[in-house]
Design a protein around this motif. Structure first.
Motif, PDB file in Angstrom:
ATOM      1  N   ASN A  50       0.906  -1.434   0.132  1.00  0.00           N
ATOM      2  CA  ASN A  50       0.437   0.383  -0.600  1.00  0.00           C
ATOM      3  C   ASN A  50       0.696   1.558  -0.553  1.00  0.00           C
ATOM      4  O   ASN A  50       0.302   2.263  -0.701  1.00  0.00           O
ATOM      5  N   LYS A  51       1.939   0.573   0.413  1.00  0.00           N
ATOM      6  CA  LYS A  51       2.897   2.257   0.589  1.00  0.00           C
ATOM      7  C   LYS A  51       3.771   2.737  -0.999  1.00  0.00           C
ATOM      8  O   LYS A  51       3.582   3.646  -0.895  1.00  0.00           O
ATOM      9  N   ALA A  52       3.635   1.562  -1.380  1.00  0.00           N
ATOM     10  CA  ALA A  52       3.978   1.496  -2.727  1.00  0.00           C
ATOM     11  C   ALA A  52       3.974   2.433  -3.814  1.00  0.00           C
ATOM     12  O   ALA A  52       3.779   3.179  -4.454  1.00  0.00           O
ATOM     13  N   SER A  57       0.901   6.981  -6.954  1.00  0.00           N
ATOM     14  CA  SER A  57       0.139   8.072  -6.798  1.00  0.00           C
ATOM     15  C   SER A  57       0.376   8.767  -7.137  1.00  0.00           C
ATOM     16  O   SER A  57      -0.490  10.068  -7.848  1.00  0.00           O
ATOM     17  N   LYS A  58       1.122   9.094  -6.191  1.00  0.00           N
ATOM     18  CA  LYS A  58       2.018  10.716  -6.551  1.00  0.00           C
ATOM     19  C   LYS A  58       3.013  10.938  -6.780  1.00  0.00           C
ATOM     20  O   LYS A  58       3.663  11.906  -6.947  1.00  0.00           O
ATOM     21  N   ALA A 138       9.839   5.015  -8.049  1.00  0.00           N
ATOM     22  CA  ALA A 138       9.161   5.186  -8.016  1.00  0.00           C
ATOM     23  C   ALA A 138       8.251   4.748  -6.543  1.00  0.00           C
ATOM     24  O   ALA A 138       8.541   5.957  -5.785  1.00  0.00           O
ATOM     25  N   CYS A 139       9.011   4.091  -6.321  1.00  0.00           N
ATOM     26  CA  CYS A 139       7.728   3.103  -5.276  1.00  0.00           C
ATOM     27  C   CYS A 139       8.857   3.091  -4.201  1.00  0.00           C
ATOM     28  O   CYS A 139       8.488   3.306  -2.916  1.00  0.00           O
ATOM     29  N   ILE A 140      10.396   3.084  -4.438  1.00  0.00           N
ATOM     30  CA  ILE A 140      11.503   3.060  -3.254  1.00  0.00           C
ATOM     31  C   ILE A 140      12.181   4.407  -3.307  1.00  0.00           C
ATOM     32  O   ILE A 140      12.200   4.848  -1.746  1.00  0.00           O
ATOM     33  N   LEU A 141      12.214   5.120  -3.912  1.00  0.00           N
ATOM     34  CA  LEU A 141      13.420   6.134  -3.988  1.00  0.00           C
ATOM     35  C   LEU A 141      12.757   7.153  -4.173  1.00  0.00           C
ATOM     36  O   LEU A 141      13.232   8.607  -4.034  1.00  0.00           O
ATOM     37  N   ARG A 146       5.628  14.275  -7.630  1.00  0.00           N
ATOM     38  CA  ARG A 146       4.668  15.618  -7.630  1.00  0.00           C
ATOM     39  C   ARG A 146       5.934  17.214  -7.148  1.00  0.00           C
ATOM     40  O   ARG A 146       5.561  16.681  -5.931  1.00  0.00           O
ATOM     41  N   LYS A 147       5.839  18.283  -7.715  1.00  0.00           N
ATOM     42  CA  LYS A 147       5.843  19.215  -6.864  1.00  0.00           C
ATOM     43  C   LYS A 147       5.498  19.843  -6.262  1.00  0.00           C
ATOM     44  O   LYS A 147       4.465  20.379  -7.105  1.00  0.00           O
TER      45      LYS A 147
END
Length: 147
Positions: A50-52, A57-58, A138-141, A146-147
């Motif tokens: 879920n965190k990934a 999503s962000k 994307a998922c780990i680093l 998005r800024k």
């Protein structure tokens, strides 16, 4: 490796292999990615899944999807406009949904509370190493945030 073997066997048979995500107006073809880490596969892994998904999503989807698709999204965008069994152009995650969601948690993964997520956006002509790199970034680093 299987793609390499397919291409070599096709060459021997005098046949061309077409790995376009939208080979005809009627059909599309995806190259879904199953993604996990040791933490996702371990006890309580659903929290890490879920965190990934939250990180994805962000993320700015444009640069991420460009790493998935060697044609820079032209053919894959056409595939994702289909209404039947194609992921949505909009980011959406769900448990067990194989029809329109972009990120799927398989039902058994949800039941077991650990496993993997499936990214359904990559096209059939996916560059697997670049796409895997994109998911890690994307998922780990968190590199595509998005800024």
């Amino acid at each position: 490796m299987s793609r390499y073997l397919l291409i070599r066997v096709a060459e021997m048979m005098g046949v061309n292999v077409l790995m376009k995500p939208k080979p005809s107006k009627a059909y599309g073809s995806g190259g879904h990615l199953n993604f996990s880490t040791n933490q996702m596969r371990g006890p309580g892994g659903i929290q890490h899944i879920n965190k990934a998904i939250e990180m994805l999503s962000k993320s700015d989807q444009g640069p991420l999807l460009k790493m998935y698709d060697p044609t820079f999204g032209v053919d894959n965008a056409e595939r994702m406009k289909e209404s039947h069994w194609s992921p949505s152009m909009n980011f959406e995650s769900a448990v067990g949904n194989k029809q329109t969601c972009t990120i799927r948690i398989p039902s058994m993964v949800n039941v077991n509370g650990r496993g993997y997520l499936e990214d359904r956006r990559p096209p059939a002509n996916i560059e697997p190493y670049a796409a895997s790199e994109a998911l890690v970034r994307a998922c780990i680093l968190g590199e595509f945030m998005r800024k």
